[in-house]
Design a protein around this motif. Structure first.
Motif, mmCIF file in Angstrom:
data_model
loop_
_atom_site.group_PDB
_atom_site.id
_atom_site.type_symbol
_atom_site.label_atom_id
_atom_site.label_comp_id
_atom_site.label_asym_id
_atom_site.label_seq_id
_atom_site.Cartn_x
_atom_site.Cartn_y
_atom_site.Cartn_z
ATOM 1 N N GLU A 142 0.831 -1.210 0.000
ATOM 2 C CA GLU A 142 0.000 0.000 0.000
ATOM 3 C C GLU A 142 0.864 1.259 0.000
ATOM 4 N N ILE A 143 1.863 1.297 0.863
ATOM 5 C CA ILE A 143 2.777 2.450 0.909
ATOM 6 C C ILE A 143 3.519 2.570 -0.412
ATOM 7 N N ALA A 144 4.069 1.454 -0.910
ATOM 8 C CA ALA A 144 4.820 1.474 -2.170
ATOM 9 C C ALA A 144 3.949 1.982 -3.309
ATOM 10 N N GLY A 145 2.688 1.575 -3.338
ATOM 11 C CA GLY A 145 1.774 2.033 -4.394
ATOM 12 C C GLY A 145 1.640 3.541 -4.421
ATOM 13 N N PHE A 146 1.482 4.139 -3.254
ATOM 14 C CA PHE A 146 1.368 5.599 -3.195
ATOM 15 C C PHE A 146 2.694 6.276 -3.530
ATOM 16 N N VAL A 147 3.808 5.716 -3.046
ATOM 17 C CA VAL A 147 5.126 6.288 -3.329
ATOM 18 C C VAL A 147 5.367 6.301 -4.836
ATOM 19 N N LEU A 148 5.095 5.187 -5.494
ATOM 20 C CA LEU A 148 5.383 5.053 -6.917
ATOM 21 C C LEU A 148 4.398 5.799 -7.804
ATOM 22 N N SER A 149 3.141 5.851 -7.413
ATOM 23 C CA SER A 149 2.124 6.490 -8.264
ATOM 24 C C SER A 149 2.149 8.006 -8.171
ATOM 25 N N GLY A 150 2.583 8.523 -7.026
ATOM 26 C CA GLY A 150 2.528 9.965 -6.817
ATOM 27 C C GLY A 150 1.155 10.434 -6.362
ATOM 28 N N ASP A 151 0.199 9.507 -6.261
ATOM 29 C CA ASP A 151 -1.148 9.851 -5.805
ATOM 30 C C ASP A 151 -1.108 10.297 -4.350
ATOM 31 N N PRO A 152 -2.043 11.187 -3.964
ATOM 32 C CA PRO A 152 -2.096 11.587 -2.557
ATOM 33 C C PRO A 152 -2.462 10.394 -1.675
ATOM 34 N N ALA A 153 -1.792 10.283 -0.547
ATOM 35 C CA ALA A 153 -2.054 9.185 0.394
ATOM 36 C C ALA A 153 -3.114 9.618 1.392
ATOM 37 N N PRO A 154 -3.885 8.657 1.901
ATOM 38 C CA PRO A 154 -4.857 9.004 2.951
ATOM 39 C C PRO A 154 -4.130 9.522 4.194
ATOM 40 N N ALA A 155 -4.814 10.243 5.024
ATOM 41 C CA ALA A 155 -4.218 10.911 6.186
ATOM 42 C C ALA A 155 -3.378 9.967 7.041
ATOM 43 N N GLU A 156 -3.858 8.733 7.275
ATOM 44 C CA GLU A 156 -3.143 7.806 8.163
ATOM 45 C C GLU A 156 -1.831 7.301 7.560
ATOM 46 N N LEU A 157 -1.639 7.446 6.256
ATOM 47 C CA LEU A 157 -0.412 7.007 5.589
ATOM 48 C C LEU A 157 0.436 8.170 5.087
ATOM 49 N N HIS A 158 -0.110 9.370 5.153
ATOM 50 C CA HIS A 158 0.512 10.548 4.548
ATOM 51 C C HIS A 158 1.973 10.739 4.963
ATOM 52 N N ASP A 159 2.243 10.768 6.279
ATOM 53 C CA ASP A 159 3.602 11.055 6.748
ATOM 54 C C ASP A 159 4.610 10.005 6.283
ATOM 55 N N GLU A 160 4.206 8.739 6.324
ATOM 56 C CA GLU A 160 5.113 7.678 5.889
ATOM 57 C C GLU A 160 5.385 7.762 4.386
ATOM 58 N N VAL A 161 4.362 7.994 3.592
ATOM 59 C CA VAL A 161 4.534 8.112 2.140
ATOM 60 C C VAL A 161 5.420 9.311 1.815
#
Length: 176
Positions: A143-162
């Motif tokens: 899930e984290i990798a998907g957001f990192v690679l896509s550049g899509d905004p992450a949900p609030a609970e994952l935002h800081d880690e992404v």
């Protein structure tokens, strides 16, 4: 990234790196999976004058204290190393830790692979696992990798880690 060589861990009879790894330096080269031409039944035949790459490279077992003591490559069936990919396919491949299952290894079945992965998947460093036929990203999670690679905004609970992963590895992002 891995820390200094640990004084209480020695290669001993282990020569996994002398066969498994690719070496491609001006001083010395050998393909992956091929025993070094200097490897003998007693170990390195030119140990006293071995190439610089061989004098300065140490597997992660020699450098990460939290890895299990039994994780030495010749005992565990796993070779763990810091990997640099010159032309990465994505930003999580540029600089990472690679856990390789050696030929004939039963490290997955006996739990050693899980123990080693637990010991290296706790930092902001991508971790890949290879069983010889495929390479799988183990850290960060999908899930984290998907957001990192896509550049899509992450949900609030994952935002800081992404954001942390992107900040650290964005330099490896492809312009394609």
């Amino acid at each position: 990234m891995l820390g200094p060589v640990l004084a209480d861990r020695a290669c001993g009879d282990c020569t996994a790196c002398c066969t498994v790894l690719t070496v491609n330096t001006p001083e010395f080269a050998k393909p992956a999976g091929t025993p070094c031409v200097h490897l003998t039944t007693q170990g390195c035949g030119i140990h006293a004058v071995r190439p610089r790459i061989c004098r300065t490279w140490f597997c992660a077992w020699r450098r990460i204290a939290r890895m299990p003591e039994d994780a030495r490559p010749d005992r565990s069936g796993l070779l763990v190393s810091l990997t640099f990919v010159q032309h990465p396919q994505n930003c999580l491949e540029g600089v990472s830790i690679t856990v390789r299952a050696l030929e004939g290894s039963n490290a997955i079945e006996n739990g050693m692979a899980a123990a080693v992965l637990d010991s290296v998947c706790d930092r902001l460093v991508p971790v890949w696992f290879s069983d010889g036929s495929e390479k799988m990203l183990m850290h960060p999670d999908a899930e984290i990798a998907g957001f990192v690679l896509s550049g899509d905004p992450a949900p609030a609970e994952l935002h800081d880690e992404v954001v942390a992963w992107r900040a650290r590895y964005g330099v490896f992002a492809s312009d394609a």
